[in-house]
Design a protein around this motif. Structure first.
Motif, mmCIF file in Angstrom:
data_model
loop_
_atom_site.group_PDB
_atom_site.id
_atom_site.type_symbol
_atom_site.label_atom_id
_atom_site.label_comp_id
_atom_site.label_asym_id
_atom_site.label_seq_id
_atom_site.Cartn_x
_atom_site.Cartn_y
_atom_site.Cartn_z
ATOM 1 N N UNK A 167 0.794 -1.236 -0.073
ATOM 2 C CA UNK A 167 0.056 0.030 -0.015
ATOM 3 C C UNK A 167 0.916 1.278 -0.001
ATOM 4 N N UNK A 168 2.002 1.137 0.220
ATOM 5 C CA UNK A 168 2.738 2.431 0.351
ATOM 6 C C UNK A 168 3.310 2.647 -0.898
ATOM 7 N N UNK A 169 3.230 1.731 -1.881
ATOM 8 C CA UNK A 169 3.400 2.313 -3.486
ATOM 9 C C UNK A 169 2.230 2.289 -4.254
ATOM 10 N N UNK A 170 2.335 3.353 -5.050
ATOM 11 C CA UNK A 170 1.128 3.497 -5.949
ATOM 12 C C UNK A 170 0.968 2.216 -6.911
ATOM 13 N N UNK A 171 -0.265 1.885 -6.978
ATOM 14 C CA UNK A 171 -0.566 0.465 -8.088
ATOM 15 C C UNK A 171 -0.258 1.330 -9.332
ATOM 16 N N UNK A 172 0.415 0.632 -10.487
ATOM 17 C CA UNK A 172 0.589 1.117 -11.735
ATOM 18 C C UNK A 172 -0.517 1.423 -12.523
ATOM 19 N N UNK A 173 -1.824 1.071 -12.235
ATOM 20 C CA UNK A 173 -3.134 1.424 -12.694
ATOM 21 C C UNK A 173 -4.388 0.620 -12.179
ATOM 22 N N UNK A 174 -5.257 1.068 -12.713
ATOM 23 C CA UNK A 174 -6.868 0.518 -12.043
ATOM 24 C C UNK A 174 -6.721 -1.035 -11.951
ATOM 25 N N UNK A 175 -6.314 -1.571 -13.251
ATOM 26 C CA UNK A 175 -6.336 -3.045 -13.519
ATOM 27 C C UNK A 175 -5.555 -3.669 -12.607
ATOM 28 N N UNK A 176 -4.270 -3.174 -12.119
ATOM 29 C CA UNK A 176 -3.418 -3.726 -11.367
ATOM 30 C C UNK A 176 -3.917 -3.820 -10.093
ATOM 31 N N UNK A 177 -4.621 -2.849 -9.410
ATOM 32 C CA UNK A 177 -5.041 -2.816 -8.178
ATOM 33 C C UNK A 177 -6.080 -3.728 -8.059
ATOM 34 N N UNK A 178 -7.171 -3.906 -9.039
ATOM 35 C CA UNK A 178 -7.982 -4.775 -9.072
ATOM 36 C C UNK A 178 -7.647 -6.199 -8.997
ATOM 37 N N UNK A 179 -6.555 -6.572 -10.036
ATOM 38 C CA UNK A 179 -5.711 -7.700 -9.881
ATOM 39 C C UNK A 179 -5.372 -8.119 -8.565
ATOM 40 N N UNK A 180 -4.461 -7.191 -7.831
ATOM 41 C CA UNK A 180 -4.061 -7.314 -6.439
ATOM 42 C C UNK A 180 -5.121 -7.724 -5.566
ATOM 43 N N UNK A 181 -6.214 -7.113 -5.648
ATOM 44 C CA UNK A 181 -7.396 -7.068 -4.656
ATOM 45 C C UNK A 181 -7.821 -8.810 -4.738
ATOM 46 N N UNK A 182 -8.102 -8.996 -6.203
ATOM 47 C CA UNK A 182 -8.584 -10.466 -6.319
ATOM 48 C C UNK A 182 -7.731 -11.374 -5.935
ATOM 49 N N UNK A 183 -6.475 -11.368 -5.964
ATOM 50 C CA UNK A 183 -5.553 -12.255 -5.500
ATOM 51 C C UNK A 183 -5.471 -12.389 -4.253
ATOM 52 N N UNK A 184 -5.895 -11.271 -3.363
ATOM 53 C CA UNK A 184 -5.840 -11.290 -1.851
ATOM 54 C C UNK A 184 -6.992 -12.256 -1.288
ATOM 55 N N UNK A 185 -7.940 -12.314 -2.055
ATOM 56 C CA UNK A 185 -9.031 -13.527 -1.688
ATOM 57 C C UNK A 185 -8.260 -14.895 -1.388
ATOM 58 N N UNK A 186 -7.396 -15.275 -2.267
ATOM 59 C CA UNK A 186 -6.728 -16.464 -1.806
ATOM 60 C C UNK A 186 -5.725 -16.434 -0.871
ATOM 61 N N UNK A 187 -5.132 -15.299 -0.747
ATOM 62 C CA UNK A 187 -4.232 -14.999 0.193
ATOM 63 C C UNK A 187 -4.710 -15.182 1.745
ATOM 64 N N UNK A 188 -5.783 -14.509 1.836
ATOM 65 C CA UNK A 188 -6.589 -14.143 3.119
ATOM 66 C C UNK A 188 -7.183 -15.713 3.473
ATOM 67 N N UNK A 189 -7.675 -16.378 2.287
ATOM 68 C CA UNK A 189 -8.261 -17.504 2.651
ATOM 69 C C UNK A 189 -7.413 -18.524 3.302
ATOM 70 N N UNK A 190 -6.287 -18.536 2.801
ATOM 71 C CA UNK A 190 -4.985 -19.363 3.124
ATOM 72 C C UNK A 190 -4.661 -19.236 4.594
ATOM 73 N N UNK A 191 -4.857 -17.715 4.901
ATOM 74 C CA UNK A 191 -4.247 -17.413 6.245
ATOM 75 C C UNK A 191 -5.543 -17.986 7.052
ATOM 76 N N UNK A 192 -6.751 -17.752 6.728
ATOM 77 C CA UNK A 192 -7.683 -18.403 7.836
ATOM 78 C C UNK A 192 -7.578 -19.746 8.083
#
Length: 622
Positions: free
Chosen positions: A63-88
């Motif tokens: 979060x300290x670095x700007x995302x290169x663009x809207x698509x990159x931020x949305x891709x990052x958010x979508x990938x976080x579902x799996x990351x957070x599920x694995x953490x659970x």
């Protein structure tokens, strides 16, 4: 005070602890369509897992670095579902729900080409649900049960899969690794998990686990091939690795081979690759892939001490003289050069040669030819000598050493041990390293025992020099993350045979200094003559205790106490007073080992001793 100037490689930037000292500090500007964003995490339920979730989230990490663009931020958010599920799952929560919204829209349902503004608000909501526990765990080995062996786990309970225990996914993965490792240790290199079924029973917050292990065929080591060499002899590399064709497969042999390749010090990278398949004859081919380092290296350094003055040193080394990692090195050192009289300087010039793999892959030949002058306060020693012999490793922890030594010296300006001496010695050593890390041990122990029978021809004396040192380490706070490590060291030595006056002063024992009793001058502790000068003794005893406390992952503090003395008698005389020092240090942990800065205060100083001393180095004090 002691400070050191470290030699630097040529580079456009030099960075210490994150601060750019010169150059290289510019950042690449963000692209014009970059999106800055904030992250807010809400945990509903078990808030104790918040840190685990934050560590798993890529959105949070970047979060300290700007995302290169809207698509990159949305891709990052979508990938976080799996990351957070694995953490659970790692915390045993199998019934949780995850919501990630970007500017109020669920990331999973937002088109990837949606346009966001220059900044966005990311909201992560995790409902943990209850923690699940193990129930009905079964393990099947195909084609049958593992042979009885009490040195490895035999039941789910021994693997940590205990009915009623929290169903942490990490425990399941660790148990699978242990099951596969068990079969590999028994000579089955292609053992694998054939099937894993994890069933969450939501009506009773339980998890059932079924694991099927396929051990595969047993195998022996096949031939070893070497790729990537340019100046090294590939046949020697294969032989030195010590993987013997026809021997039963054993992963411990591969780990020892990796250690062997590191010891050669000629490769910047090396890998041991197991063959994809076991051959029809039951053998498993092995490939060693290497990348060689530059053959020649040189360096220099400088240091300053209010006790010992200014010192300079330099070295040149050739890592691979004849294609089998033969090493030739020249080193030079001069100290005390701020003295007005050059006769007061300390000199050393040495030529070192090392031939690895003599007789066996685990036996090395080493020799040193040297000339030196030592000029402490109480004597001057001028000596030339040659030391040569063999070192043999038994396993990964035990080393045997045996050498021959001849040294001619002239000692003067001292009340004991002066004159001309010709020393013939046969030093031998047994070294056992049972610690878990060379530069930063947290558990285990080390023992070094050295014996040297000698004959001093100038005075016609036979004798023995004996030394033994033991260190022990005990960590608290977890095997992989010890917050506190208690460390202790004891060392003692003895010269028996000749009288004190017939032992060369440079062979007598002193205490004091960074490797002995911090706070006192180097070689500044020992018997005291009538003039109040410290002279050497025929025996010594020193010890240290430390508490190494990790404040953060990078920073540690170390309170310590050192003690000891050297004695005139052949064996340590504990009726005489020991000298004590206390202090504290800082540690900055790096990938190569901790940087060490210690401040020590002598509690029993004599005239001329400092009131405080500083030490800088790499690695722990012992």
């Amino acid at each position: 005070m002691i400070a050191a100037l470290v030699p630097l490689d040529s580079a456009s930037a030099f960075e210490i602890f994150g601060f750019h000292l010169f150059g290289g500090g510019d950042k690449t500007p963000p692209p014009p369509d970059a999106v800055t964003y904030s992250v807010d995490l809400e945990v509903i339920g078990d808030d104790s897992i918040r840190k685990t979730l934050l560590n798993a989230s890529t959105l949070e990490e970047e979060k300290g670095e700007p995302s290169p663009g809207s698509a990159a931020l949305l891709s990052r958010a979508r990938a976080d579902y799996q990351h957070l599920l694995a953490a659970l799952y790692t915390t045993g929560h199998y019934g949780g729900t995850i919501s990630i919204t970007v500017d109020g829209r669920e990331a999973a349902n937002t088109p990837i080409d949606a346009e966001l503004g220059d900044s966005a608000e990311v909201k992560i909501t995790v409902a943990s649900g209850p923690q699940y526990h193990f129930d009905d765990v079964t393990i099947v080995n195909r084609p049958g049960p593992i042979p009885d062996d009490h040195t490895v786990p035999q039941t789910p309970e021994e693997l940590g899969l205990v009915d009623g225990a929290p169903a942490l996914s990490g425990v399941i993965l660790a148990s699978e690794s242990s099951l596969v490792g068990r079969w590999r240790e028994k000579g089955h290199p292609k053992a694998a998990i054939e099937q894993r079924t994890v069933t969450a029973y939501n009506d009773r917050d339980r998890v059932g686990v079924d694991i099927v292990v396929a051990p595969g065929r047993s195998a022996v080591f096949g031939g070893t091939t070497v790729t990537g060499t340019s100046r090294m002899d590939p046949g020697f590399v294969a032989w030195y690795a010590g993987i013997v064709p026809g021997e039963p497969f054993d992963p411990d042999d591969l780990e020892r081979a990796r250690d062997q390749l590191r010891r050669l010090d000629v490769f910047q990278a090396s890998r041991i690759i197991e063959g994809e398949e076991i051959l029809p004859d039951g053998s498993l081919p092995i490939e060693i892939s290497v990348a060689e380092r530059k053959r020649r290296v040189f360096g220099f350094g400088a240091k300053y001490s209010t006790i010992d003055g200014v010192g300079l040193e330099g070295y040149w080394r050739h890592r691979n003289l004849f294609g089998r990692a033969e090493k030739l090195g020249v080193e030079a050192r001069v100290g005390g050069i701020d003295a007005e009289d050059p006769d007061q300087y300390n000199y050393r010039l040495a030529v070192n040669f090392l031939k690895p793999g003599v007789f066996t892959p685990y036996t090395d030949f080493a020799s040193t030819l040297y000339a030196e002058q030592e000029r402490p306060d109480t004597y001057r020693s001028r000596a030339v000598g040659l030391k040569a012999g063999l070192s043999h490793r038994i396993g990964r922890r035990l080393t045997l050493e045996g050498y021959g030594l001849i040294e001619a010296s002239t000692i003067d300006e001292t009340t004991v041990g002066d004159g001309d001496f010709l020393w013939f010695g046969l030093p031998a050593a047994v070294r056992y390293d049972g610690s878990d890390n060379a530069l930063n041990p947290t558990r285990g122990f080390r023992v070094n025992w050295q014996e040297q029978p000698f004959y001093e021809a100038g005075h016609g004396n036979f004798g023995f020099v004996s030394e033994v040192e033991g260190t022990v380490y005990r960590g608290f706070g977890g095997v992989r993350n010890d917050r506190v490590v208690l460390a202790g060291r004891v060392a003692l030595g003895s010269i028996y045979g000749p009288p004190l006056d017939d032992v060369p002063a440079n062979r007598l024992f002193f205490a004091g200094g960074g490797g002995s009793i911090r706070g006192y001058p180097y070689r500044g502790v020992g018997p005291i003559n009538k003039k109040g000068d410290v002279i050497g003794g025929r025996s010594y005893f020193v010890g240290s205790v430390e508490a190494r406390v990790n404040v953060t992952q990078s920073i540690g503090v170390v309170p310590f106490m050192d003690f000891g003395n050297a004695f005139r008698s052949e064996f340590p005389d504990f009726s005489e007073r020991l000298r004590f020092a206390v202090g504290a240090g800082l540690r900055y942990n790096t990938g190569l080992g901790p940087l060490r800065f210690d401040v020590a205060v002598p509690l029993d100083p004599i005239d001329g001793d400092p009131s405080v001393a500083f030490y800088i180095g790499i690695g722990q004090a012992f």
